[in-house]
Design a protein around this motif. Structure first.
Motif, PDB file in Angstrom:
ATOM      1  N   ASN A 118      41.275  38.761  55.760  1.00 53.07           N
ATOM      2  CA  ASN A 118      40.028  39.456  56.071  1.00 53.07           C
ATOM      3  C   ASN A 118      38.906  39.054  55.117  1.00 53.07           C
ATOM      4  N   GLY A 119      39.205  38.199  54.140  1.00 53.68           N
ATOM      5  CA  GLY A 119      38.194  37.775  53.172  1.00 53.68           C
ATOM      6  C   GLY A 119      38.059  38.699  51.979  1.00 53.68           C
ATOM      7  N   VAL A 120      39.008  39.611  51.776  1.00 52.43           N
ATOM      8  CA  VAL A 120      38.940  40.578  50.686  1.00 52.43           C
ATOM      9  C   VAL A 120      39.666  40.033  49.449  1.00 52.43           C
ATOM     10  N   PRO A 121      38.982  40.007  48.288  1.00 57.92           N
ATOM     11  CA  PRO A 121      39.626  39.488  47.078  1.00 57.92           C
ATOM     12  C   PRO A 121      40.573  40.510  46.450  1.00 57.92           C
ATOM     13  N   SER A 122      41.595  40.000  45.766  1.00 57.58           N
ATOM     14  CA  SER A 122      42.532  40.872  45.050  1.00 57.58           C
ATOM     15  C   SER A 122      43.083  40.133  43.841  1.00 57.58           C
ATOM     16  N   ASN A 123      43.554  40.885  42.878  1.00 62.16           N
ATOM     17  CA  ASN A 123      44.101  40.323  41.651  1.00 62.16           C
ATOM     18  C   ASN A 123      45.449  39.669  41.950  1.00 62.16           C
ATOM     19  N   PRO A 124      45.634  38.395  41.597  1.00 59.39           N
ATOM     20  CA  PRO A 124      46.898  37.725  41.919  1.00 59.39           C
ATOM     21  C   PRO A 124      48.064  38.236  41.089  1.00 59.39           C
ATOM     22  N   ARG A 125      47.767  38.903  39.987  1.00 61.26           N
ATOM     23  CA  ARG A 125      48.829  39.402  39.119  1.00 61.26           C
ATOM     24  C   ARG A 125      49.202  40.839  39.441  1.00 61.26           C
ATOM     25  N   GLY A 126      48.535  41.443  40.419  1.00 57.06           N
ATOM     26  CA  GLY A 126      48.855  42.800  40.828  1.00 57.06           C
ATOM     27  C   GLY A 126      48.263  43.864  39.930  1.00 57.06           C
ATOM     28  N   ASP A 127      47.474  43.468  38.931  1.00 52.45           N
ATOM     29  CA  ASP A 127      46.833  44.444  38.054  1.00 52.45           C
ATOM     30  C   ASP A 127      45.699  45.117  38.813  1.00 52.45           C
ATOM     31  N   HIS A 128      45.094  46.105  38.163  1.00 48.63           N
ATOM     32  CA  HIS A 128      43.938  46.766  38.775  1.00 48.63           C
ATOM     33  C   HIS A 128      42.764  45.797  38.778  1.00 48.63           C
ATOM     34  N   GLY A 129      41.837  46.005  39.668  1.00 50.85           N
ATOM     35  CA  GLY A 129      40.676  45.131  39.778  1.00 50.85           C
ATOM     36  C   GLY A 129      40.880  44.086  40.847  1.00 50.85           C
ATOM     37  N   ARG A 130      39.830  43.340  41.091  1.00 48.87           N
ATOM     38  CA  ARG A 130      39.860  42.350  42.173  1.00 48.87           C
ATOM     39  C   ARG A 130      40.119  40.934  41.691  1.00 48.87           C
ATOM     40  N   TYR A 131      40.135  40.723  40.383  1.00 48.00           N
ATOM     41  CA  TYR A 131      40.377  39.384  39.853  1.00 48.00           C
ATOM     42  C   TYR A 131      41.022  39.496  38.484  1.00 48.00           C
ATOM     43  N   ALA A 132      41.595  38.395  38.042  1.00 49.04           N
ATOM     44  CA  ALA A 132      42.135  38.316  36.693  1.00 49.04           C
ATOM     45  C   ALA A 132      41.259  37.316  35.938  1.00 49.04           C
ATOM     46  N   SER A 133      41.026  37.559  34.672  1.00 48.85           N
ATOM     47  CA  SER A 133      40.217  36.623  33.898  1.00 48.85           C
ATOM     48  C   SER A 133      40.839  36.418  32.530  1.00 48.85           C
ATOM     49  N   VAL A 134      40.618  35.228  32.016  1.00 53.00           N
ATOM     50  CA  VAL A 134      41.127  34.857  30.708  1.00 53.00           C
ATOM     51  C   VAL A 134      40.009  34.134  29.981  1.00 53.00           C
ATOM     52  N   GLY A 135      39.688  34.581  28.774  1.00 54.27           N
ATOM     53  CA  GLY A 135      38.700  33.874  27.973  1.00 54.27           C
ATOM     54  C   GLY A 135      39.374  32.717  27.287  1.00 54.27           C
ATOM     55  N   ASP A 136      38.997  31.507  27.646  1.00 53.11           N
ATOM     56  CA  ASP A 136      39.611  30.342  27.015  1.00 53.11           C
ATOM     57  C   ASP A 136      38.640  29.174  26.992  1.00 53.11           C
ATOM     58  N   GLY A 137      39.135  27.974  26.877  1.00 50.45           N
ATOM     59  CA  GLY A 137      38.321  26.776  26.717  1.00 50.45           C
ATOM     60  C   GLY A 137      37.264  26.584  27.779  1.00 50.45           C
ATOM     61  N   CYS A 138      36.198  25.904  27.370  1.00 44.89           N
ATOM     62  CA  CYS A 138      35.066  25.662  28.270  1.00 44.89           C
ATOM     63  C   CYS A 138      35.264  24.403  29.100  1.00 44.89           C
ATOM     64  N   ASN A 139      34.714  24.445  30.285  1.00 40.13           N
ATOM     65  CA  ASN A 139      34.697  23.302  31.182  1.00 40.13           C
ATOM     66  C   ASN A 139      33.298  23.206  31.794  1.00 40.13           C
TER      67      ASN A 139
END
Length: 162
Positions: A118-139
Motif C-alpha cells: 500500500n506504500g506505507v513505510p515501517s521499521n524493518p527491525r520491528g521497533d517502534h516508528g516507521r524507520y530505523a536509523s544509525v548515525g555512522d560514516g558519511c557518504n
C-alpha cells in the motif's frame, strides 16, 4: 449415510472457492502495487524527514530500493543531514538568543525502512516508528557548498533545527 458423509461434498467446493478468492486477492494486490519509484517517493513524504527528502531530490541515487514479493526494502547510507540543515543553538533566557552552529560539523545518518504494497513505510527491525536509523560514516555526493547551491537553484531552503 451419516451426516458427516453428506457434508463432505458440500465443504470441498466451499474451501476451493475460499482458496481461489485468496489467490485472486494476492494477485490483485500485487498487480495494483505502486512502482518502486512511486513507493519510495510516497514513503519519503510519509516519513516526514526533510533532510532525507532534500538529499533524495538532489541525488536520487542516495537511496537504494529492492522489491521482494510482499514489500520493498529501502536503505539510504551515510546521508550528510547537516548539509541540509541550519543548526541553531538557542539560549532560552530572556531575551531568547540563537547562534548558528559552525558549518564544519558533520552529522551523517543511515536510514532503513520497509514499504508494504500500500506504500506505507515501517521499521524493518520491528521497533517502534516507521524507520530505523544509525548515525555512522558519511557518504556525501558533493561538498556542503555545492549542495547548498543546488538547493538554492531548486528553491529548497535548509531545514532549521534548534
Amino acid at each position: 449415510m451419516t451426516d458427516e458423509n453428506r457434508l463432505r461434498p458440500f465443504w470441498r467446493p466451499v474451501l476451493g472457492a475460499i482458496a481461489l478468492l485468496c489467490v485472486a486477492f494476492v494477485v490483485f494486490k500485487a498487480a495494483r502495487a505502486p512502482s518502486s519509484q512511486e513507493a519510495l517517493l510516497g514513503s519519503l513524504k510519509e516519513l516526514g524527514l526533510p533532510e532525507l527528502t532534500t538529499a533524495f531530490v538532489l541525488h536520487p541515487d542516495t537511496c537504494s530500493i529492492e522489491r521482494s514479493f510482499w514489500k520493498w526494502h529501502v536503505s539510504c547510507e551515510g546521508v550528510p543531514i547537516s548539509f541540509y540543515q541550519d543548526r541553531m543553538l538557542c539560549n532560552a533566557g530572556p531575551p531568547r538568543t540563537c547562534t548558528t552552529v559552525p558549518s564544519e560539523e558533520r552529522v551523517c545518518v543511515s536510514y532503513y525502512w520497509d514499504i508494504d504494497l500500500n506504500g506505507v513505510p515501517s521499521n524493518p527491525r520491528g521497533d517502534h516508528g516507521r524507520y530505523a536509523s544509525v548515525g555512522d560514516g558519511c557518504n556525501p555526493k558533493g561538498s556542503r557548498v555545492a549542495e547548498r547551491e543546488a538547493m538554492a537553484k531548486l528553491g529548497i531552503t535548509p531545514h532549521r533545527v534548534e
